[in-house]
Structures are given as structure tokens and as C-alpha cells.
Design a protein around this motif. Structure first.
Motif, mmCIF file in Angstrom:
data_model
loop_
_atom_site.group_PDB
_atom_site.id
_atom_site.type_symbol
_atom_site.label_atom_id
_atom_site.label_comp_id
_atom_site.label_asym_id
_atom_site.label_seq_id
_atom_site.Cartn_x
_atom_site.Cartn_y
_atom_site.Cartn_z
ATOM 1 N N LEU A 164 -7.033 0.501 -8.978
ATOM 2 C CA LEU A 164 -5.863 -0.354 -8.846
ATOM 3 C C LEU A 164 -4.699 0.447 -8.277
ATOM 4 N N GLN A 165 -4.527 1.689 -8.757
ATOM 5 C CA GLN A 165 -3.461 2.534 -8.248
ATOM 6 C C GLN A 165 -3.683 2.882 -6.758
ATOM 7 N N VAL A 166 -4.935 3.053 -6.345
ATOM 8 C CA VAL A 166 -5.255 3.313 -4.934
ATOM 9 C C VAL A 166 -4.781 2.156 -4.061
ATOM 10 N N PHE A 167 -5.121 0.928 -4.448
ATOM 11 C CA PHE A 167 -4.736 -0.226 -3.638
ATOM 12 C C PHE A 167 -3.228 -0.433 -3.647
ATOM 13 N N VAL A 168 -2.573 -0.155 -4.779
ATOM 14 C CA VAL A 168 -1.118 -0.264 -4.840
ATOM 15 C C VAL A 168 -0.477 0.705 -3.846
ATOM 16 N N ASN A 169 -0.975 1.947 -3.804
ATOM 17 C CA ASN A 169 -0.430 2.937 -2.867
ATOM 18 C C ASN A 169 -0.639 2.499 -1.418
ATOM 19 N N LEU A 170 -1.834 2.006 -1.092
ATOM 20 C CA LEU A 170 -2.120 1.601 0.283
ATOM 21 C C LEU A 170 -1.262 0.413 0.694
ATOM 22 N N LEU A 171 -1.108 -0.581 -0.200
ATOM 23 C CA LEU A 171 -0.305 -1.756 0.125
ATOM 24 C C LEU A 171 1.172 -1.403 0.279
ATOM 25 N N LEU A 172 1.676 -0.512 -0.600
ATOM 26 C CA LEU A 172 3.074 -0.111 -0.489
ATOM 27 C C LEU A 172 3.312 0.690 0.792
ATOM 28 N N ASN A 173 2.379 1.562 1.160
ATOM 29 C CA ASN A 173 2.520 2.303 2.418
ATOM 30 C C ASN A 173 2.533 1.358 3.616
ATOM 31 N N ALA A 174 1.644 0.346 3.606
ATOM 32 C CA ALA A 174 1.620 -0.630 4.695
ATOM 33 C C ALA A 174 2.925 -1.410 4.754
ATOM 34 N N ARG A 175 3.477 -1.732 3.606
ATOM 35 C CA ARG A 175 4.770 -2.438 3.581
ATOM 36 C C ARG A 175 5.882 -1.571 4.169
ATOM 37 N N ASP A 176 5.879 -0.279 3.798
ATOM 38 C CA ASP A 176 6.970 0.594 4.227
ATOM 39 C C ASP A 176 7.001 0.782 5.746
ATOM 40 N N VAL A 177 5.846 0.747 6.427
ATOM 41 C CA VAL A 177 5.823 1.032 7.875
ATOM 42 C C VAL A 177 5.832 -0.235 8.718
ATOM 43 N N LEU A 204 -13.189 -5.931 -5.099
ATOM 44 C CA LEU A 204 -12.342 -6.951 -4.494
ATOM 45 C C LEU A 204 -11.370 -7.532 -5.499
ATOM 46 N N ALA A 205 -11.819 -7.615 -6.781
ATOM 47 C CA ALA A 205 -10.925 -8.123 -7.830
ATOM 48 C C ALA A 205 -9.758 -7.177 -8.050
ATOM 49 N N ALA A 206 -9.988 -5.841 -7.948
ATOM 50 C CA ALA A 206 -8.892 -4.879 -8.093
ATOM 51 C C ALA A 206 -7.909 -5.014 -6.943
ATOM 52 N N LEU A 207 -8.398 -5.277 -5.691
ATOM 53 C CA LEU A 207 -7.509 -5.466 -4.549
ATOM 54 C C LEU A 207 -6.633 -6.704 -4.745
ATOM 55 N N VAL A 208 -7.242 -7.804 -5.167
ATOM 56 C CA VAL A 208 -6.480 -9.039 -5.374
ATOM 57 C C VAL A 208 -5.447 -8.852 -6.483
ATOM 58 N N GLU A 209 -5.825 -8.125 -7.534
ATOM 59 C CA GLU A 209 -4.885 -7.870 -8.630
ATOM 60 C C GLU A 209 -3.694 -7.050 -8.144
ATOM 61 N N ALA A 210 -3.941 -5.990 -7.364
ATOM 62 C CA ALA A 210 -2.841 -5.175 -6.843
ATOM 63 C C ALA A 210 -1.949 -5.988 -5.921
ATOM 64 N N ARG A 211 -2.553 -6.817 -5.036
ATOM 65 C CA ARG A 211 -1.757 -7.661 -4.132
ATOM 66 C C ARG A 211 -0.881 -8.630 -4.911
ATOM 67 N N ASP A 212 -1.469 -9.302 -5.915
ATOM 68 C CA ASP A 212 -0.703 -10.281 -6.699
ATOM 69 C C ASP A 212 0.405 -9.609 -7.486
ATOM 70 N N LEU A 213 0.116 -8.414 -8.036
ATOM 71 C CA LEU A 213 1.123 -7.704 -8.822
ATOM 72 C C LEU A 213 2.331 -7.365 -7.955
ATOM 73 N N LEU A 214 2.102 -6.880 -6.754
ATOM 74 C CA LEU A 214 3.215 -6.517 -5.868
ATOM 75 C C LEU A 214 3.941 -7.753 -5.341
ATOM 76 N N GLN A 215 3.201 -8.832 -5.107
ATOM 77 C CA GLN A 215 3.859 -10.058 -4.649
ATOM 78 C C GLN A 215 4.784 -10.623 -5.717
ATOM 79 N N HIS A 216 4.353 -10.557 -6.989
ATOM 80 C CA HIS A 216 5.194 -11.041 -8.075
ATOM 81 C C HIS A 216 6.460 -10.206 -8.209
ATOM 82 N N GLN A 217 6.381 -8.930 -7.882
ATOM 83 C CA GLN A 217 7.537 -8.041 -7.950
ATOM 84 C C GLN A 217 8.426 -8.170 -6.715
ATOM 85 N N GLY A 218 8.011 -8.977 -5.711
ATOM 86 C CA GLY A 218 8.803 -9.144 -4.496
ATOM 87 C C GLY A 218 8.681 -7.989 -3.524
#
Length: 514
Positions: free
Chosen positions: A407-420, A367-381
Motif C-alpha cells: 500500500l505504501q508503494v502505491f501511495v508513493n508512486l501515485l503521489l510522485n505522479a501527481r507531483d510531476v 489490485l485491491a491494494a492499488l484501488v485502496e491507495a487511490r481511494d485513500l488519496l482521492q478522499h484526502q484531495g
């Protein structure tokens, strides 16, 4: 009589056929018995009347002989005794026809109160020879359904003996009308008795047969219809006559065998379905492994080709950095060296796909890796115009794997969700714990996928994005990372309802042993 296989006979029910057969058998038996009884009674009455006629004729002949003898010798000839014969006739019972002859069989006198009466000379001649009473019965048998047929009569001929010698003969006709009347009366009683007894017997027979045969067969037919409809739990009561009970027992044994066969068939079908599913997954794993092996070989070749000149570049930049004084030029060299080293790490990741290994694994909360990936992408806009929310627990069971890979897994999933996701949409996160381990899901509000698309989303170089926006390696990398860690990733989607990607983690070995 028709047989059971006859099409016409089959149009009647079993009850109707049983009732018809009982009626026929009972009617035939009763009518035969009644007819036999009437014939026996009629025969007995006729025998009685013949015996009575013989006794009567013997009395009449003796009386007539005495009457003739009273006249003396002068009146020995029968012709001269007409007056005495008339006196004798007056003493006879009424309704009798009679006649008398002399020793020469010449008629002397007669009376025919029952109609014209003619003497039978053949019987008279036979009596003269035999000196015995002769009887002739004229009586048509009474039929069971006859209405008329004549009353019938008995002609009795008796010799008249005077002092032991034949002096003449007497012939009398006795009516049998009373016998016919009694037979007709008895026939009416027999028919009434047969009707009453037949009705009672048919009623009781119908009730008993319905109870012992028709109803059990009806239950059997109804049970057969239920079994044909698929209800193999049907059980009939084993009761009634032995054959019916055996039939019900055989039916229950048959339904039990069919139920066992159905269970075995269903179990076999379930086993085949599981086997087919396992084969399908194995085939998919083999295809995916083959694709991953191809990517690994490609990555290894590229890493080898890039690694050698990249190592030289890193070495030259390191030497150049050591020779430059502090200032802008050294800062540029430091940045160039850092970018070169990042490229070197990417090359090493490519080598990891060719020859996967444990790497720098550690035990941590996914869960900490998910929160880290979410926060990282939010900071990048990355989620501008979107909302990222969800109900997340405080923590999850630890997982053992390379942290930067998850962390890379969650980044990919969050970016895919954003794109669609459409503008103003939401990306929803969820997590939980099950018996096998923990899970984390990412839900988008996109257009979803059909079954054919979902079957290929984890294949390398497969993408639904526009050209230039993706290479089709993100979900492939996610699947590879989780597979190496002992987990798995699943997707649920329908056209028009978005997608849900769920990551499943096994429980950490250290935590499981603890």
C-alpha cells in the motif's frame, strides 16, 4: 607477350585475352602449316620439272645426234651442219632458249625466244667430261607473303654423242613461270582456307572456353563480390571442368566456414553482451545493497536511540491515561498515546530496513491494494485538478507480502505522479497478467527523465524535487519492499513524454502450488 600480373595486360578482360591468344596461336599454326605445304608443293613441282627436263634433254640429244649423223662423213664437223640445227630448232617447243657447241665447245647455233641466252661453258665442259645430263635450277623460293620475285628457270646441258664419241653439247633453258603461277594460286587457296578455318576454330574455341572457363570464373567473381558485401549464404554450382569444379567447391567450403565463424562470433558477442548486462546489474545491485546497508545502519542507530525514550513516553502516557477520569484531559492523553504508538511503528519500520524479515505477510490481490491507495488519496484531495483513470481488470493473481508495505508503494508512486503532472493532466493506471506473474503500471504526463536521471532514481536520498518537497527515499523504499517480496519495479521514460513505473509481482506460492 605480357603476363597476367602486368598492369597493361590487366586492362583487358579474360574473354579478350583468350580471343587474342587463340587468334595468335591459330594464325601462327595455320600460316606455318600453309607455308610448309607451299614449300613441299613447290619442291615437288621443281623435282617434277627437273625430271621432265632430264628426260626431254635425253630425247633432244638423241634427236640432234641422229640429225647430225644423217649428213654423212663429209658433214662430220658440227659447224657445217648449221642448216640441220636450224631444222632441229624449228622442231623444239616454243618459248625455249637453247644453244649448241661442237666438240671443241665452240658455239654453233642458238635461239633465245625467252630473251638473251648465253651458254654456260663450265656446264658444257663438265658435260664433255661426264657424258651425262647436267641440271642447274635458278628459282628464288616463293615467300608466304611475296608478290614478285621472278619466274625462275632450269638450265639443262646434255652431251651429243655420235657413234659413241663426244660430238658436241646441247644446252636448253626451261622456264618455271607455270610453277610460280601454280604456287601463287595455291598460296591464295591456302590463305583463304587458313582464314576460314581460323575463323571457325576461333569461334568454337571462344565459345567452348567461355562456357567452361570464362563463365564459371565470372560466377566465382560475382559470388566473391556478394560474399565481400556480407552475403555468406552464396553457393556456387559445382560443375564444369575438374579444376573449375574444385575451385567452386573450395569457394562453397570457404563461405560455409565464414558463415559458421560469423555465427560463432555473433553468439560469442551475444554471450559477452549478456555477461556485461549481468555484470552491470550485479554492480548496480551491489551499489544499491551498499547504500541500503548504510541506510539500514543509520536507521538501526536512530531507532535504537529513539526507541528507548519513546518507550518510556508511551509507558508514562499509558499510566497517565489510566489515572485520568473520563473527559477532555483523558481524550488528549489517548490521542497523545496513539501518536506516540504511530511513531513507535515508524521506528520499527526503520528497524525492518536494518534487519528485513517476513513480517506480517499475507496472500492478497495486489489490485485491491492499488484501488485502496487511490481511494485513500482521492478522499484526502491529493488529486485535485487531476484525473486518475485507466482500464483495470477485475482481479489479478494473488501476491504474498506485507499488505501495508505494498500500500505504501502505491501511495508513493501515485503521489510522485501527481507531483510531476501538469494542472488538468491525467494519471493513468493499467494492469495485466503475463507468464511470469502480474504487473501494474502508473503513467504520468510529466516532463520525463533522461538516462542519467533514471540510473539514480532508486538511490536513497536522490530526488529531482525542489528542496523541502522530498527527501529522496520514496522510490528507494518502493524498490526495497518489492525486492524483499521477490518482485521488481521498472521505469520507462524519455524527455518530454512522461514516465511509466511498472511493478512486477511473482505468482503467489500458495496459488502456484494450487
Amino acid at each position: 607477350m605480357r603476363f597476367w600480373g602486368d598492369p597493361v595486360a590487366n586492362t583487358f578482360g579474360l574473354r579478350a585475352q583468350i580471343l587474342l591468344h587463340i587468334l595468335l596461336l591459330a594464325g601462327a599454326a595455320l600460316l606455318f602449316a600453309g607455308f610448309l605445304f607451299l614449300r613441299l608443293t613447290e619442291s615437288a613441282l621443281l623435282d617434277q620439272r627437273v625430271s621432265h627436263a632430264v628426260a626431254t634433254m635425253e630425247v633432244f640429244s638423241r634427236t640432234l645426234a641422229a640429225t647430225m649423223a644423217d649428213g654423212g662423213p663429209a658433214e662430220a664437223d658440227l659447224r657445217g651442219r648449221t642448216r640441220r640445227l636450224q631444222d632441229f630448232a624449228g622442231s623444239l617447243p616454243p618459248n625455249l632458249g637453247w644453244g649448241a657447241v661442237d666438240r671443241n665447245l665452240s658455239p654453233v647455233s642458238s635461239a633465245a625466244s625467252l630473251g638473251a641466252f648465253s651458254l654456260d661453258l663450265a656446264d658444257l665442259a663438265q658435260v664433255r667430261e661426264s657424258r651425262r645430263v647436267e641440271i642447274q635450277v635458278h628459282y628464288p623460293p616463293t615467300g608466304i607473303f611475296s608478290v614478285t620475285g621472278g619466274d625462275g628457270f632450269v638450265v639443262a646441258t646434255a652431251p651429243v654423242l655420235a657413234e659413241g664419241s663426244f660430238a658436241g653439247a646441247l644446252q636448253v633453258r626451261f622456264s618455271l613461270g607455270d610453277v610460280r603461277a601454280r604456287i601463287f594460286g595455291g598460296r591464295t587457296l591456302v590463305l583463304a582456307y587458313a582464314l576460314l578455318f581460323g575463323t571457325v576454330m576461333v569461334g568454337f574455341g571462344f565459345y567452348l572456353l567461355s562456357r567452361t572457363v570464362v563463365r564459371p570464373i565470372g560466377r566465382l567473381m560475382e559470388g566473391t563480390r556478394r560474399v565481400a558485401a556480407g552475403n555468406l549464404a552464396e553457393v556456387l554450382p559445382v560443375e564444369g571442368p575438374r579444376e573449375i569444379a574444385q575451385l567452386a567447391g573450395s569457394f562453397n567450403a570457404m563461405t560455409g566456414a565464414l558463415a559458421d565463424s560469423r555465427r560463432e562470433t555473433e553468439a560469442y558477442i551475444s554471450s559477452l553482451q549478456r555477461t556485461n548486462e549481468d555484470l552491470r546489474r550485479t554492480q548496480e545491485d551491489l551499489v544499491r545493497s551498499e547504500k541500503m546497508a548504510s541506510v539500514g545502519h543509520l536507521a538501526a542507530g536512530m531507532a535504537h536511540e529513539i526507541g528507548n525514550p519513546l518507550g518510556a513516553v508511551v509507558g508514562y502516557l499509558d499510566l497517565l491515561r489510566g489515572e485520568l477520569p473520563e473527559g477532555r484531559e483523558r481524550e488528549i492523553a489517548d490521542r497523545s498515546l496513539g501518536e506516540a504508538r504511530r511513531i513507535d511503528r515508524l521506528v520499527k519500520d526503520l528497524l525492518d530496513y536494518a534487519a528485513p524479515g517476513g513480517g506480517d505477510e499475507e496472500s492478497f490481490d495486489p489490485l485491491a491494494a492499488l484501488v485502496e491507495a487511490r481511494d485513500l488519496l482521492q478522499h484526502q484531495g491529493a488529486f485535485e485538478g487531476l484525473s486518475v483513470d485507466g482500464e483495470l481488470p477485475a482481479m489479478l493473481p494473488a501476491v504474498t507480502m506485507a499488505r501495508h508495505k505494498l500500500l505504501q508503494v502505491f501511495v508513493n508512486l501515485l503521489l510522485n505522479a501527481r507531483d510531476v503532472s501538469p494542472p488538468g493532466g491525467a494519471v493513468r493506471l493499467a494492469a495485466g497478467v503475463v507468464k511470469e506473474g502480474a504487473w501494474i503500471s502508473v503513467r504520468d504526463e510529466g516532463e520525463g527523465m533522461d538516462g542519467e536521471t533514471m540510473a539514480h532514481i532508486f538511490d536513497p536520498f536522490f530526488t529531482t524535487k525542489e528542496p523541502g518537497r522530498g527527501r529522496g527515499l520514496g522510490l528507494f523504499v518502493c524498490h526495497r519492499v518489492l525486492d524483499e517480496a521477490g518482485g521488481r519495479i521498472e521505469v520507462q521514460s524519455e524527455p518530454g513524454s512522461g514516465c511509466v513505473f511498472t511493478v512486477h509481482f511473482p505468482i503467489s506460492k500458495a496459488q502456484g502450488e494450487g
